[in-house]
Design a protein around this motif. Structure first.
Motif, mmCIF file in Angstrom:
data_model
loop_
_atom_site.group_PDB
_atom_site.id
_atom_site.type_symbol
_atom_site.label_atom_id
_atom_site.label_comp_id
_atom_site.label_asym_id
_atom_site.label_seq_id
_atom_site.Cartn_x
_atom_site.Cartn_y
_atom_site.Cartn_z
ATOM 1 N N SER A 106 0.806 -1.220 0.000
ATOM 2 C CA SER A 106 0.000 0.000 0.000
ATOM 3 C C SER A 106 0.841 1.272 0.000
ATOM 4 N N GLY A 107 2.170 1.116 -0.111
ATOM 5 C CA GLY A 107 3.037 2.275 -0.138
ATOM 6 C C GLY A 107 3.178 2.923 1.225
ATOM 7 N N GLY A 108 3.737 4.130 1.220
ATOM 8 C CA GLY A 108 3.929 4.851 2.474
ATOM 9 C C GLY A 108 4.850 6.034 2.254
ATOM 10 N N SER A 109 5.114 6.753 3.326
ATOM 11 C CA SER A 109 5.987 7.927 3.257
ATOM 12 C C SER A 109 6.896 7.958 4.477
ATOM 13 N N ILE A 110 8.173 8.200 4.222
ATOM 14 C CA ILE A 110 9.175 8.304 5.277
ATOM 15 C C ILE A 110 9.834 9.677 5.165
ATOM 16 N N VAL A 111 9.949 10.364 6.286
ATOM 17 C CA VAL A 111 10.634 11.657 6.317
ATOM 18 C C VAL A 111 11.767 11.580 7.343
ATOM 19 N N ASN A 112 12.962 11.866 6.884
ATOM 20 C CA ASN A 112 14.130 11.926 7.759
ATOM 21 C C ASN A 112 14.418 13.384 8.093
ATOM 22 N N VAL A 113 14.626 13.673 9.356
ATOM 23 C CA VAL A 113 14.934 15.034 9.775
ATOM 24 C C VAL A 113 16.454 15.215 9.729
ATOM 25 N N SER A 114 16.907 15.939 8.720
ATOM 26 C CA SER A 114 18.320 16.197 8.508
ATOM 27 C C SER A 114 18.642 17.621 8.969
ATOM 28 N N SER A 115 19.477 18.328 8.234
ATOM 29 C CA SER A 115 19.915 19.657 8.678
ATOM 30 C C SER A 115 20.622 20.367 7.527
ATOM 31 N N GLN A 116 20.654 21.688 7.597
ATOM 32 C CA GLN A 116 21.484 22.438 6.658
ATOM 33 C C GLN A 116 22.964 22.091 6.858
ATOM 34 N N ALA A 117 23.280 21.526 8.029
ATOM 35 C CA ALA A 117 24.656 21.130 8.324
ATOM 36 C C ALA A 117 25.123 19.982 7.443
ATOM 37 N N GLU A 152 15.528 2.815 -3.912
ATOM 38 C CA GLU A 152 15.236 1.387 -3.763
ATOM 39 C C GLU A 152 13.811 1.113 -3.306
ATOM 40 N N LEU A 153 13.205 2.038 -2.579
ATOM 41 C CA LEU A 153 11.852 1.814 -2.076
ATOM 42 C C LEU A 153 10.780 2.400 -2.995
ATOM 43 N N GLY A 154 11.182 3.296 -3.875
ATOM 44 C CA GLY A 154 10.228 3.921 -4.790
ATOM 45 C C GLY A 154 9.380 2.930 -5.577
ATOM 46 N N PRO A 155 9.957 1.846 -6.107
ATOM 47 C CA PRO A 155 9.135 0.883 -6.850
ATOM 48 C C PRO A 155 7.998 0.261 -6.039
ATOM 49 N N GLN A 175 6.207 2.139 -4.089
ATOM 50 C CA GLN A 175 5.393 3.334 -3.782
ATOM 51 C C GLN A 175 5.618 3.839 -2.364
ATOM 52 N N ILE A 176 6.843 3.636 -1.895
ATOM 53 C CA ILE A 176 7.265 4.187 -0.605
ATOM 54 C C ILE A 176 8.147 5.393 -0.901
ATOM 55 N N ARG A 177 7.683 6.576 -0.551
ATOM 56 C CA ARG A 177 8.442 7.801 -0.796
ATOM 57 C C ARG A 177 9.324 8.114 0.411
ATOM 58 N N VAL A 178 10.534 8.582 0.132
ATOM 59 C CA VAL A 178 11.469 8.926 1.203
ATOM 60 C C VAL A 178 12.070 10.293 0.900
ATOM 61 N N ASN A 179 11.935 11.218 1.836
ATOM 62 C CA ASN A 179 12.456 12.571 1.692
ATOM 63 C C ASN A 179 13.063 13.014 3.015
ATOM 64 N N SER A 180 13.797 14.113 2.969
ATOM 65 C CA SER A 180 14.299 14.697 4.210
ATOM 66 C C SER A 180 13.943 16.175 4.269
ATOM 67 N N VAL A 181 13.850 16.685 5.485
ATOM 68 C CA VAL A 181 13.782 18.127 5.711
ATOM 69 C C VAL A 181 15.122 18.551 6.301
ATOM 70 N N ASN A 182 15.598 19.715 5.855
ATOM 71 C CA ASN A 182 16.925 20.180 6.250
ATOM 72 C C ASN A 182 16.817 21.586 6.838
ATOM 73 N N MET A 234 4.294 13.118 -5.699
ATOM 74 C CA MET A 234 5.347 12.954 -6.703
ATOM 75 C C MET A 234 6.687 13.481 -6.190
ATOM 76 N N THR A 235 6.781 13.689 -4.885
ATOM 77 C CA THR A 235 8.020 14.180 -4.281
ATOM 78 C C THR A 235 8.740 13.015 -3.628
ATOM 79 N N ASN A 236 9.932 12.693 -4.135
ATOM 80 C CA ASN A 236 10.659 11.518 -3.656
ATOM 81 C C ASN A 236 12.157 11.771 -3.808
ATOM 82 N N GLY A 237 12.910 11.487 -2.746
ATOM 83 C CA GLY A 237 14.355 11.659 -2.802
ATOM 84 C C GLY A 237 14.809 13.093 -2.649
ATOM 85 N N VAL A 238 13.954 13.953 -2.104
ATOM 86 C CA VAL A 238 14.246 15.378 -1.977
ATOM 87 C C VAL A 238 14.843 15.685 -0.615
ATOM 88 N N THR A 239 15.817 16.591 -0.572
ATOM 89 C CA THR A 239 16.287 17.188 0.677
ATOM 90 C C THR A 239 15.759 18.616 0.693
#
Length: 232
Positions: A115-126, A154-157, A159-166, A217-222
């Motif tokens: 069923s897909g999903g969304s993962i957000v990693n909290v990164s940094s401008q650092a 690797e997870l996009g196929p 329908q699991i999107r992974v992005n970070s906020v910086n 449609m946002t995937n792999g973005v920092t």
């Protein structure tokens, strides 16, 4: 949804307000107790995410997770020439290794359900700019950004999107560690076109966007949340 204090706490409360079933994970029981007092629907889980085996045992039967926020982090500032092995290992264990591990556990379930999903990693401008006394912290966040991109690939196929906020500095407890001195803070805010550090809500709103269907449609973005610091 997995979080600790600061940005993670605010994100957990925001998701609960929107009707999400929220599971909050941290190693500090007092933080969980106060979070549940504020929002009784949040499910607390106390575990040290740097402990691979215990995390695996506690989280493998956690149940269905469709949205994941990896927010756990530590920052112990040292000049480059004074970095110690213990500090290096602790920072990478929490800031990178734990993100990989928790994401593996959750993504296995997402993949199995189809069923897909969304993962957000909290990164940094650092992750993208050198900061004095931040050798290890900057390195962990640079690694986290690249981990985010590989996960997205690797997870996009599935329908699991992974992005970070910086974000730029946010005056959480950890942010105050590095930027509470007014003179030092001015050296950073003078390089931010908006002239200020981020508020917790600025970061939370970006996380909610990346978790939501509004970013399908946002995937792999920092995603910088930095008032223009990285752009200039």
């Amino acid at each position: 949804m997995f979080c600790v204090s600061g940005i993670g706490r605010a994100t957990a409360l925001a998701l609960a307000r929107y009707g999400a079933r929220v599971t909050a994970v941290t190693r500090t029981q007092a933080d969980l107790d106060s979070l549940v007092q504020e929002c009784a629907s949040i499910i607390p889980v106390c575990v040290d995410l740097a402990d691979w085996a215990t995390t695996e045992a506690v989280l493998r039967d956690i149940g269905r997770i469709d949205l994941l926020v990896n927010n756990a982090a530590c920052a112990k500032l040292q000049p480059f020439l004074e970095v110690t092995p213990d500090q290096f290992d602790q920072s990478f264990n929490v800031n990178v290794k734990a993100v990989l591990h928790v994401s593996q556990i959750v993504a296995h379930g997402m993949k199995a359900r189809g069923s897909g999903g969304s993962i957000v990693n909290v990164s940094s401008q650092a992750s993208q700019r050198a900061l004095r006394d931040h050798a290890v912290y900057c390195s962990t966040k640079g690694a986290l950004d690249m981990l985010t991109k590989v996960m997205a690939l690797e997870l996009g196929p599935y329908q699991i999107r992974v992005n970070s906020v910086n974000p730029t500095a946010v005056m959480t407890e950890m942010g105050q560690l590095g930027w509470s001195d007014p003179e030092k803070a001015r050296t950073m805010t003078s390089r931010i076109p908006l002239g200020r550090f981020a508020e917790v809500e600025d970061v939370v709103n970006s996380i909610l966007f990346l978790l939501s269907d509004k970013s399908n449609m946002t995937n792999g973005v920092t995603l910088p949340v930095d008032g223009g610091f990285l752009a200039c």
